[in-house]
Design an enzyme around this catalytic site. Structure first.
Site, PDB file in Angstrom:
ATOM      1  N   GLY A   3      19.837  10.352  13.157  1.00  0.00           N
ATOM      2  CA  GLY A   3      20.469   9.613  14.249  1.00  0.00           C
ATOM      3  C   GLY A   3      19.418   9.151  15.231  1.00  0.00           C
ATOM      4  N   CYS A   4      19.785   9.120  16.485  1.00  0.00           N
ATOM      5  CA  CYS A   4      18.911   8.644  17.556  1.00  0.00           C
ATOM      6  C   CYS A   4      17.630   9.468  17.612  1.00  0.00           C
ATOM      7  CB  CYS A   4      19.659   8.764  18.882  1.00  0.00           C
ATOM      8  SG  CYS A   4      18.629   8.537  20.333  1.00  0.00           S
ATOM      9  N   PHE A   5      16.485   8.792  17.580  1.00  0.00           N
ATOM     10  CA  PHE A   5      15.226   9.542  17.585  1.00  0.00           C
ATOM     11  C   PHE A   5      14.925  10.179  18.923  1.00  0.00           C
ATOM     12  CE2 PHE A   5      12.837   5.180  17.293  1.00  0.00           C
ATOM     13  CZ  PHE A   5      13.158   4.840  18.600  1.00  0.00           C
ATOM     14  N   TRP A   6      15.558   9.730  19.995  1.00  0.00           N
ATOM     15  CA  TRP A   6      15.379  10.408  21.284  1.00  0.00           C
ATOM     16  C   TRP A   6      15.937  11.828  21.192  1.00  0.00           C
ATOM     17  CZ3 TRP A   6      17.905   6.109  24.739  1.00  0.00           C
ATOM     18  CH2 TRP A   6      17.076   4.989  24.791  1.00  0.00           C
ATOM     19  N   CYS A   7      17.075  11.984  20.507  1.00  0.00           N
ATOM     20  CA  CYS A   7      17.708  13.306  20.356  1.00  0.00           C
ATOM     21  C   CYS A   7      16.870  14.223  19.481  1.00  0.00           C
ATOM     22  CB  CYS A   7      19.097  13.167  19.735  1.00  0.00           C
ATOM     23  SG  CYS A   7      20.307  12.327  20.763  1.00  0.00           S
TER      24      CYS A   7
END
Length: 179
Positions: free
Chosen positions: A9-13
């Site tokens: 999913g989101c690479f920030w997470c």
């Protein structure tokens, strides 16, 4: 040192999770698995490049092994939703393990078999296992995003609760001080 590359999913997470692990020396958000050279964030988000948002992890296998990274990967995202994590939808958010070599491929395949045999999830696991291809680091403003923008609305509403849950579940694997 060794490397692992995961898309969950989101690479920030995923960056915020893995950079807190003891034995992880660096986490770099990036893009992998697509056909476009030097893709931009905007192009990846449009779903036109074939790339997934990923993190490339540098780690010390004497401190944390690849199987532990796999365990954390599978327990910190939903590997049963095809091309989506929460509100993030599209192939760029697919669950994927990009193996760096045959040993990682074999370990990931074995780990998936164990999860299936244990019926760890009520739905089938859709995580893709592919060789690492066409990797590009994300733009500088994506690096260390959560720690640099903790009060940004997505960080506060989505990432912070995920990191808190991770800290509780994997407290023994955190860097000193729980960073």
């Amino acid at each position: 040192m060794a490397e692992a590359t995961f898309g969950g999913g989101c690479f920030w997470c995923t960056e915020a999770i893995f950079q807190r692990l003891d034995g992880v020396t660096h986490v770099e958000p990036g893009y992998s698995g697509g056909q476009t050279d030097n893709p931009t964030y905007e192009a990846v988000c449009r779903g036109t490049t074939g790339h997934a948002e990923v993190i490339r992890i540098e780690y010390d296998p004497a401190v944390i092994d690849y199987e532990s990274l796999l365990e954390i990967f599978f327990q910190t995202h939903d590997p049963t939703t095809l091309n989506r994590q929460g509100a993030d939808v599209g192939t760029q958010y697919r669950s994927v393990i990009f193996s760096h070599d045959a040993a990682q491929k074999d370990a990931a395949e074995q780990f998936l078999k164990q999860l299936d045999a244990a019926k760890a999830y009520s739905s089938p696991i859709v995580t893709e296992i592919s060789p690492l291809t066409n990797y590009f680091a994300a733009e500088n403003y994506h690096q260390n995003y959560f720690d640099s923008h903790p009060s940004q609305s997505y960080c506060a509403a989505v990432i912070a609760p995920k990191v808190d849950k991770f800290r509780r579940k994997f407290a023994a694997k955190l860097k000193e001080g729980g960073a």
